[in-house]
Structures are given as C-alpha cells and as structure tokens.
Write an enzyme that holds these catalytic residues in place. Structure first.
Site, PDB file in Angstrom:
ATOM      1  N   LYS A 167       1.096  -0.948   0.141  1.00  0.00           N
ATOM      2  CA  LYS A 167       0.077  -0.141   0.066  1.00  0.00           C
ATOM      3  C   LYS A 167       0.548   1.001  -0.142  1.00  0.00           C
ATOM      4  O   LYS A 167       2.183   1.541   0.527  1.00  0.00           O
ATOM      5  CB  LYS A 167      -1.180  -0.011   1.163  1.00  0.00           C
ATOM      6  CG  LYS A 167      -2.319   0.909   1.300  1.00  0.00           C
ATOM      7  CD  LYS A 167      -2.879   0.736   2.359  1.00  0.00           C
ATOM      8  CE  LYS A 167      -3.677   2.331   2.651  1.00  0.00           C
ATOM      9  NZ  LYS A 167      -5.161   1.420   4.021  1.00  0.00           N
ATOM     10  N   SER A 216      -9.504   1.456   2.944  1.00  0.00           N
ATOM     11  CA  SER A 216      -8.483   2.899   1.872  1.00  0.00           C
ATOM     12  C   SER A 216      -7.134   1.789   0.857  1.00  0.00           C
ATOM     13  O   SER A 216      -6.767   1.997   0.387  1.00  0.00           O
ATOM     14  CB  SER A 216      -7.721   3.153   2.627  1.00  0.00           C
ATOM     15  OG  SER A 216      -7.163   2.766   4.074  1.00  0.00           O
ATOM     16  N   SER A 259      -9.908  -0.480   6.746  1.00  0.00           N
ATOM     17  CA  SER A 259      -9.422  -0.786   5.752  1.00  0.00           C
ATOM     18  C   SER A 259      -8.524  -1.760   5.612  1.00  0.00           C
ATOM     19  O   SER A 259      -8.336  -1.859   3.604  1.00  0.00           O
ATOM     20  CB  SER A 259      -8.003   0.384   5.627  1.00  0.00           C
ATOM     21  OG  SER A 259      -8.635   1.413   5.442  1.00  0.00           O
TER      22      SER A 259
END
Length: 456
Positions: free
Chosen positions: A80, A158, A182
């Site tokens: 990420k 996210s 997330s």
C-alpha cells in the site's frame, strides 16, 4: 505451466517455487506482464520493476544453491502507498506528498518481508491519506472492483489497490493498513481474505499514520493460510506458529444490535447460510446484544469520532495552507470535523474506550464474534463521485461494522461467504478481543472451508 502466478495463493505458488517447478525470476516477469496487460491502470501508483527483478534474481540464486529463506522466498508482494520504500517519497495516495524527501530505508515490515525473501513489485493505490472506506481517489484514479459485471463498482478502501491487485490475479498478496476497516472492507467487497491484526502486533515504523490509536496492519490474500504465513514473517518468525483449531465446540457470538441495521437482504442471507454451515460443523452460536456497540456510537455523536480527531491533529497545518486545495475535498471536509473535538473531549473518548474494551472482554471471554464485514455489497462508483451527501452516508455505513473492532482493539479476519446483490461478494467477519490473534487465526484456518461457498 500456467503463467498466472499472481492468481495463485501464496501457498500454491510456494510449492512451485520451493519444488523448482517455477523460478522466482520467471514468476516476477509474469507478474509484471500481467500488470502491464491489465486494463485498469489505477491499481498501482508505482511499480518497482528494477528492485523486484534484483530481489527475484537473488531468490533464484538462493534456491538453486539450496539456501532457501523459507516458505515465502521468491513470492511477489505489493505494498500500500503508505509504507516507506527506500529511495522513494511516501505519498499516501496524495499528490501533496509527492515532492517529499525519499525514504532513507524501508518500513520495518517491508524490511522483514524482504528478509523472508519476498519480492516487492509495487505500491498500490489507496484512498487519500487512508481516510475513506470506499477507495475513491481523484488524483490517481479509482481502481474498479474486478468482481463487478454490470457497471464499475467501488473497490473498498482505504486499501483499494491492494484488494483489486489480489482479486484480479495480479499478485498473490498485498499489504494493507486498517484504521477503521481498510483491510477487511476491500477484502469483503472483492471476495478475498483480509486479516487485521491487533494494534501493536506488527512494527509500525515507516508506515504513514492516520490515527495512531487505531492504526494496524494486515495482508489481503487468497486464504487464511496465506495470512498466517505472512503474519509470521511480519513478526520476524521463520515459520508460522498458528495451527488450526477444531470447529467442534467453537463458540461464536452474533451481535443482535447495530451490525445488521439496514443490511441488504442478500448480505444477511449469505451470512446466515455460512453461519448454518458452521453450526452443522460443530460450532456453537449465541445471539446477544452488545451494549458497548450502542455506547460507541453515542460517544461519536457526543464528542466526534476518535479517528477524525487524530487525523485533524496530524493534518492541521496542512489543512490551514495551500495544500488543502490540492487534496480530495471530501477528505478535507471530513478531517476538518476533527477540530470540533476539544482536548477534554478527546480524553473523555480515550477513558471511555479503555472502559469499554475491558467490559467487552469480560462479556466475550474466549469466544469469537461473527457478523457481516459490511452490511452491503460494493456499490457503483459513479453516483458516489457525483454526490457528496451520498458519499459520506455510504462511507459511514461501509465503515460501521469494521470500525467497532478498531475502537475495541480487536483482531479480525474477513472471509468470503457468498454473494449478495448483483452477484457481488459478501464477507463474514470473525473477530477476537485484543491480542488473541493466534486463537482467531487458528479458528479461521479450520472455519474457512466451511464459510466459503462455490463462489470463493
């Protein structure tokens, strides 16, 4: 030999690599080829081809010399876009950080997985500053959920690109963070497995924060076994230390309040069918009200969300300057709400949180909790991009179930349990009270085959 290495589980690919049927260089080349040929270019923000090929060649030499570093040697992984990667600025899904100084070293967990022999292929897209459960990003584009067959649907956030990269078969595993859901939300929306560890289980050095009181890490992958292997390496272990627990006698609590409010019929049906399968396999289910859930939302109404207060403290200076005009206006709007939480309010939230964590631990004991990861399937992207009011309402509902676990410091695993509306995936969330990750993962190892249906 199939070249769809990214569509394999970590465990499946490991068998090929360790047995000599696949070479890490061949695997890395195939992964980059798959990424290059994938139509959606919003999944990754940065590719690390030079680094990856260097790591793959080193892995290949080790394996040919009989010096494997273990089960994960040569396995590709995506990170990420808020994990420090040596030599690159950490942008956290935002353009305002793009000119920051490059990181001097890898984030701690990036370094640990490199030491385990894993190959870093790139950084995945995300909600800006990790502050949305939907995965929409106006700067780098919004990755499209690969499970949608009717129209473009959100990936969940996210860790949006992480979820899509795995679900689309581009990589076997991608690393995410989880402050309010997330990891677990994109796992549920994309029909894969997502494990959120208890906060503090993994080293946070070099990870761009959202709210340090809530931030935790975890992988998005194809199986619970994969999650167990990655978790072990993230803690510096050379082999997993989690074993499957028998389902016979497993005790589950299904909350009767909050988590089913406004849930789609298809989500409830898929969850209940999976629960029935677990019961037939020997699990014991008790349905009960958890009063702390209602109190958590009363606290947020009174003082504001803990995540918003901490996010505002982190970004206060940025929001007061020119950078605010270059940020997603929805992130700006939501973050500025944190200014309404005073210091006495913030301390009151922390005090109540400690009390509620203890109360729920006494109530739950050694049992696990089970409820839908998200009360709805992934909705279409278009209306959410065009309507701020719909965006915020949907974001709140999307985060609701998972955020309870962050506030109470739980660990959790989202496992695909079927499909709901429009044939989209539904996730079943198994959770445990703080620092019971081994018990959670051990139960999830045994329960996964029962929870999944033909879709998964």
């Amino acid at each position: 030999m199939s070249k769809s290495f990214g569509a394999m589980s970590v465990a499946q690919l490991s068998v090929l690599i360790q047995g000599g049927a696949a070479d890490p260089v061949e695997v890395a080349e195939a992964v980059f080829d798959s990424i290059a040929n994938y139509a959606d270019k919003a999944v990754f923000t940065t590719l690390l081809e030079s680094r990856a090929m260097e790591e793959a060649r080193a892995s290949s030499r080790r394996l040919r010399g009989g010096r494997s570093l273990g089960l994960l040697d040569g396995i590709p992984i995506a990170w990420k876009d808020l994990f420090d990667i040596e030599g690159l600025p950490t942008t956290a899904g935002s353009v305002v950080l793009a000119k920051n100084m490059p990181a001097k070293r890898d984030a701690a967990v990036v370094a640990l997985l490199r030491q385990a022999g894993m190959v870093a292929v790139g950084r995945t897209n995300m909600s800006e500053f990790a502050f949305s459960g939907l995965g929409i990003n106006p700067h780098y584009g919004t990755p499209v959920n690969p499970r949608g067959t009717d129209l473009p649907r959100i990936p969940g956030g996210s860790s949006s690109g992480a979820g899509v990269a795995v679900a689309a078969g581009l990589v076997p595993v991608a690393m995410g963070t989880d402050t309010g859901g997330s990891v677990r939300i994109p796992a549920a929306f994309n029909g894969i497995v997502g494990y959120k560890a208890t906060r503090g289980r993994h080293a946070m050095a070099g990870v761009y924060p959202l709210a340090k009181s809530l931030d935790s890490l975890g992988p998005l992958c194809r199986s619970v076994t994969d999650a167990v292997w990655i978790d072990a390496a993230m803690r510096g272990l050379t082999a997993p230390d989690v074993v499957a627990h028998p389902l016979q006698g497993l005790e589950l609590i299904v909350p009767e309040n909050i988590v089913f409010d406004g849930a789609e019929a298809g989500v409830v049906a898929a969850f209940e069918a999976a629960l029935e399968r677990l019961q037939k396999a020997g699990a014991k289910v008790a349905r009960t009200v958890i009063p702390a859930f209602d109190e958590i939302f009363e606290l947020m109404t009174r003082y504001g969300p803990l995540v918003t207060a901490e996010a505002f403290a982190l970004h206060q200076e940025r929001l007061a300057g020119a950078d605010a005009d270059r940020m997603d206006h929805r992130v700006v709007m939501r973050t500025r709400l944190g200014s309404k939480t005073t210091l006495p309010d913030y301390l009151a939230i922390l005090e109540a949180r400690s009390r509620l964590i203890a109360v729920v631990e006494r109530l739950v004991g050694d049992r696990l909790l089970a409820f839908p990861t998200v009360a709805h399937v992934a909705p279409p992207i278009g209306p959410l991009e065009q309507d701020d009011e719909l965006f915020f309402a949907t974001n709140n509902k999307t985060l609701r179930n998972t955020a309870l676990g962050n506030f109470l410091d739980w660990c959790g695993v989202s496992i695909p349990c079927g499909t709901g509306e429009a044939g989209m995936p539904v996730g079943l969330l198994l959770s445990a009270t703080p620092h019971r990750d081994e018990a959670l993962l051990g139960a999830a190892l045994a329960a996964e085959a029962v929870i999944r249906d033909d879709f998964a």
